[in-house]
Write a protein that holds these residues in place. Structure first.
Motif, mmCIF file in Angstrom:
data_model
loop_
_atom_site.group_PDB
_atom_site.id
_atom_site.type_symbol
_atom_site.label_atom_id
_atom_site.label_comp_id
_atom_site.label_asym_id
_atom_site.label_seq_id
_atom_site.Cartn_x
_atom_site.Cartn_y
_atom_site.Cartn_z
ATOM 1 N N ALA A 1 0.803 -1.215 0.000
ATOM 2 C CA ALA A 1 0.000 0.000 0.000
ATOM 3 C C ALA A 1 0.841 1.272 0.000
ATOM 4 O O ALA A 1 0.334 2.351 -0.313
ATOM 5 C CB ALA A 1 -0.925 0.005 1.214
ATOM 6 N N ALA A 2 2.124 1.187 0.317
ATOM 7 C CA ALA A 2 2.962 2.384 0.455
ATOM 8 C C ALA A 2 3.090 3.159 -0.850
ATOM 9 O O ALA A 2 2.957 4.389 -0.853
ATOM 10 C CB ALA A 2 4.344 2.001 0.973
ATOM 11 N N ALA A 3 3.336 2.504 -1.954
ATOM 12 C CA ALA A 3 3.521 3.212 -3.230
ATOM 13 C C ALA A 3 2.238 3.905 -3.682
ATOM 14 O O ALA A 3 2.266 5.101 -4.024
ATOM 15 C CB ALA A 3 4.044 2.262 -4.295
ATOM 16 N N ALA B 1 -0.218 4.870 -1.825
ATOM 17 C CA ALA B 1 -0.497 5.928 -0.847
ATOM 18 C C ALA B 1 0.390 7.142 -1.105
ATOM 19 O O ALA B 1 -0.075 8.291 -1.039
ATOM 20 C CB ALA B 1 -0.293 5.411 0.571
ATOM 21 N N ALA B 2 1.660 6.925 -1.420
ATOM 22 C CA ALA B 2 2.567 8.034 -1.718
ATOM 23 C C ALA B 2 2.131 8.753 -2.990
ATOM 24 O O ALA B 2 2.195 9.984 -3.074
ATOM 25 C CB ALA B 2 4.003 7.518 -1.863
ATOM 26 N N LEU B 3 1.677 7.998 -3.981
ATOM 27 C CA LEU B 3 1.192 8.604 -5.221
ATOM 28 C C LEU B 3 -0.041 9.466 -4.961
ATOM 29 O O LEU B 3 -0.133 10.597 -5.452
ATOM 30 C CB LEU B 3 0.876 7.512 -6.243
ATOM 31 C CG LEU B 3 0.403 7.988 -7.604
ATOM 32 C CD1 LEU B 3 1.518 8.752 -8.311
ATOM 33 C CD2 LEU B 3 -0.037 6.807 -8.449
ATOM 34 N N LEU B 4 -0.965 8.953 -4.168
ATOM 35 C CA LEU B 4 -2.164 9.724 -3.829
ATOM 36 C C LEU B 4 -1.820 10.967 -3.012
ATOM 37 O O LEU B 4 -2.396 12.043 -3.231
ATOM 38 C CB LEU B 4 -3.161 8.854 -3.079
ATOM 39 C CG LEU B 4 -3.834 7.758 -3.910
ATOM 40 C CD1 LEU B 4 -4.688 6.869 -3.015
ATOM 41 C CD2 LEU B 4 -4.665 8.352 -5.031
ATOM 42 N N ALA B 5 -0.896 10.847 -2.084
ATOM 43 C CA ALA B 5 -0.488 12.002 -1.276
ATOM 44 C C ALA B 5 0.162 13.068 -2.161
ATOM 45 O O ALA B 5 -0.094 14.263 -1.999
ATOM 46 C CB ALA B 5 0.473 11.563 -0.181
ATOM 47 N N GLY B 6 0.985 12.653 -3.103
ATOM 48 C CA GLY B 6 1.608 13.597 -4.026
ATOM 49 C C GLY B 6 0.579 14.292 -4.907
ATOM 50 O O GLY B 6 0.660 15.503 -5.140
ATOM 51 N N ALA B 7 -0.405 13.529 -5.397
ATOM 52 C CA ALA B 7 -1.462 14.110 -6.224
ATOM 53 C C ALA B 7 -2.293 15.107 -5.412
ATOM 54 O O ALA B 7 -2.664 16.177 -5.913
ATOM 55 C CB ALA B 7 -2.344 13.009 -6.792
ATOM 56 N N ALA B 8 -2.576 14.769 -4.149
ATOM 57 C CA ALA B 8 -3.341 15.682 -3.286
ATOM 58 C C ALA B 8 -2.561 16.965 -3.023
ATOM 59 O O ALA B 8 -3.114 18.070 -3.080
ATOM 60 C CB ALA B 8 -3.689 14.993 -1.969
ATOM 61 N N ALA B 9 -1.247 16.829 -2.755
ATOM 62 C CA ALA B 9 -0.421 18.014 -2.516
ATOM 63 C C ALA B 9 -0.366 18.890 -3.757
ATOM 64 O O ALA B 9 -0.442 20.129 -3.668
ATOM 65 C CB ALA B 9 0.991 17.596 -2.096
#
Length: 153
Positions: A107-109, A111-119
């Motif tokens: 789930a880490a990758a 989740a990091a992609l979603l966090a980057g898109a949100a930022a």
């Protein structure tokens, strides 16, 4: 120059074949093919980012021999993998299993992609809002803002 490039490309492509020693290879081509298929998915515990098929490390050699011994003994491919996991842990697998205890890893990758898109979305929205607010400034305010921007750069 072209000959050098061809030579380097040939050596680079043939390099993995150099790791498996001829004395390790099985006489039965079907068993050898199975051993190679299993070895491609096993991590060299010394090199850590290479399969045991690609590694020259002594431990990789030992694991390759062990894989072939287990196949000659009649184990299935899954039994060989499970034997190695029982002996060395799941780290020996190049592709980790999908289970509850590896959920964070899987789930880490995303989740990091979603966090980057949100930022990125938040940053674009903030910039757009500031641009809209700047459009409502009076001429004197715009001039003062331009002067501040000029002094800052």
């Amino acid at each position: 120059m072209r000959a050098l490039v061809v030579l380097l490309a040939t050596v680079w492509l043939a390099w993995p074949a150099l790791a498996v020693n001829p004395d390790e290879m099985l006489a039965d081509p079907a068993l050898e093919a199975r051993a190679r298929a299993i070895s491609e998915g096993l991590r060299c515990l010394v090199c850590q980012n290479e399969s045991i098929d690609d590694s020259d490390a002594d431990l990789a050699h030992e694991i390759r021999v062990l894989v072939r011994e287990r196949l000659k003994a009649g184990d299935s491919d899954d039994q060989v993998r499970q034997y190695l996991v029982d002996r060395y842990g799941e780290f020996v697998l190049l592709k980790p299993v999908f289970a509850w205890h590896t959920l964070l890893l899987w789930a880490a990758a995303p989740a990091a992609l979603l966090a980057g898109a949100a930022a990125l979305a938040i940053g674009v929205g903030r910039r757009r809002r500031l641009a809209e607010e700047a459009a409502g400034l009076t001429e004197a305010e715009k001039k003062a803002l331009d002067e501040l921007d000029g002094n800052a750069g």
